[in-house]
Design a protein around this motif. Structure first.
Motif, PDB file in Angstrom:
ATOM      1  N   GLU A  59      -2.225  -0.493  -5.015  1.00 15.58           N
ATOM      2  CA  GLU A  59      -1.104   0.406  -4.741  1.00 15.58           C
ATOM      3  C   GLU A  59       0.008   0.234  -5.778  1.00 15.58           C
ATOM      4  O   GLU A  59       0.656   1.211  -6.173  1.00 15.58           O
ATOM      5  N   GLY A  63       1.759   3.015  -7.926  1.00 16.35           N
ATOM      6  CA  GLY A  63       3.185   3.196  -7.667  1.00 16.35           C
ATOM      7  C   GLY A  63       3.405   3.440  -6.189  1.00 16.35           C
ATOM      8  O   GLY A  63       2.692   4.231  -5.576  1.00 16.35           O
ATOM      9  N   VAL A  64       4.362   2.755  -5.609  1.00 15.87           N
ATOM     10  CA  VAL A  64       4.653   2.888  -4.186  1.00 15.87           C
ATOM     11  C   VAL A  64       6.149   3.009  -3.968  1.00 15.87           C
ATOM     12  O   VAL A  64       6.953   2.650  -4.834  1.00 15.87           O
ATOM     13  N   SER A  65       6.502   3.506  -2.798  1.00 15.76           N
ATOM     14  CA  SER A  65       7.916   3.650  -2.464  1.00 15.76           C
ATOM     15  C   SER A  65       8.517   2.276  -2.142  1.00 15.76           C
ATOM     16  O   SER A  65       7.795   1.321  -1.858  1.00 15.76           O
ATOM     17  N   VAL A  66       9.823   2.218  -2.188  1.00 19.45           N
ATOM     18  CA  VAL A  66      10.535   0.987  -1.889  1.00 19.45           C
ATOM     19  C   VAL A  66      10.273   0.591  -0.428  1.00 19.45           C
ATOM     20  O   VAL A  66      10.089  -0.590  -0.116  1.00 19.45           O
ATOM     21  N   GLU A  67      10.223   1.573   0.450  1.00 21.95           N
ATOM     22  CA  GLU A  67       9.960   1.311   1.870  1.00 21.95           C
ATOM     23  C   GLU A  67       8.583   0.684   2.057  1.00 21.95           C
ATOM     24  O   GLU A  67       8.416  -0.278   2.802  1.00 21.95           O
ATOM     25  N   LYS A  68       7.583   1.225   1.390  1.00 22.66           N
ATOM     26  CA  LYS A  68       6.218   0.692   1.470  1.00 22.66           C
ATOM     27  C   LYS A  68       6.188  -0.725   0.899  1.00 22.66           C
ATOM     28  O   LYS A  68       5.495  -1.602   1.422  1.00 22.66           O
ATOM     29  N   LEU A  69       6.925  -0.963  -0.170  1.00 21.59           N
ATOM     30  CA  LEU A  69       7.005  -2.281  -0.782  1.00 21.59           C
ATOM     31  C   LEU A  69       7.605  -3.296   0.203  1.00 21.59           C
ATOM     32  O   LEU A  69       7.090  -4.410   0.337  1.00 21.59           O
ATOM     33  N   LYS A  70       8.659  -2.912   0.936  1.00 22.57           N
ATOM     34  CA  LYS A  70       9.278  -3.781   1.936  1.00 22.57           C
ATOM     35  C   LYS A  70       8.295  -4.081   3.070  1.00 22.57           C
ATOM     36  O   LYS A  70       8.183  -5.235   3.515  1.00 22.57           O
ATOM     37  N   GLN A  71       7.599  -3.045   3.518  1.00 20.52           N
ATOM     38  CA  GLN A  71       6.619  -3.232   4.593  1.00 20.52           C
ATOM     39  C   GLN A  71       5.518  -4.208   4.157  1.00 20.52           C
ATOM     40  O   GLN A  71       5.118  -5.090   4.912  1.00 20.52           O
TER      41      GLN A  71
END
Length: 151
Positions: A59, A63-71
């Motif tokens: 992922e 590239g992933v969103s910041v929200e996905k990165l936090k999760q």
């Protein structure tokens, strides 16, 4: 002569020791089972973490969103805590299993001592029986000799 059968004087104690050994064997087997169960859970958790890291790296390359990165980071932290807890449980289960193994060996030794005592006692009893029978045979022979001599 009386026909008395052999009775080991410590047979009740030996039976108690045998039941203690059997109980300890069950406890040891239970401890092994517990150890294996915790080990399996730890393995599954480590495997899950490894798979999650592979997915996470894929992922990240896309590239992933910041929200996905936090999760993902929160989930990774959860997995690491879970692994740490399972490792502690694994160490406790290993220690318990080793303690039970030592106690089982001690019980085995106790039972073996009584079994040896029983064997020695039986051999002694059989020797006494043979000696007694030989004396009886000698007495019968002497009586028969004397009876023949009187006639």
């Amino acid at each position: 002569m009386k026909n008395v059968s052999f009775q080991f004087k410590f047979s009740k104690v030996m039976a108690i020791k045998q039941s203690e050994k059997d109980r300890m064997l069950n406890e040891y087997n239970e401890a092994v089972s517990q150890f294996e169960e915790v080990g399996q859970r730890l393995y599954q958790c480590l495997k899950h973490k490894e798979n999650f890291i592979d997915e996470y790296n894929e992922e990240m390359s896309i590239g992933v969103s910041v929200e996905k990165l936090k999760q993902s980071q929160n989930y990774m932290d959860y997995l690491e805590r879970e692994i740490e807890v399972l490792q502690q449980k694994m160490n406790i289960a290993r220690q318990t299993m080793r303690i039970k193994e030592v106690k089982l060996r001690e019980k085995n030794i106790e039972v073996k001592k009584y079994e040896k005592m029983e064997t020695k006692s039986l051999i002694h009893y059989q020797n006494l029986q043979r000696e007694s029978e030989a004396k009886q045979m000698d007495e019968v022979s002497i009586q028969q000799y004397l009876l023949k001599g009187i006639r």
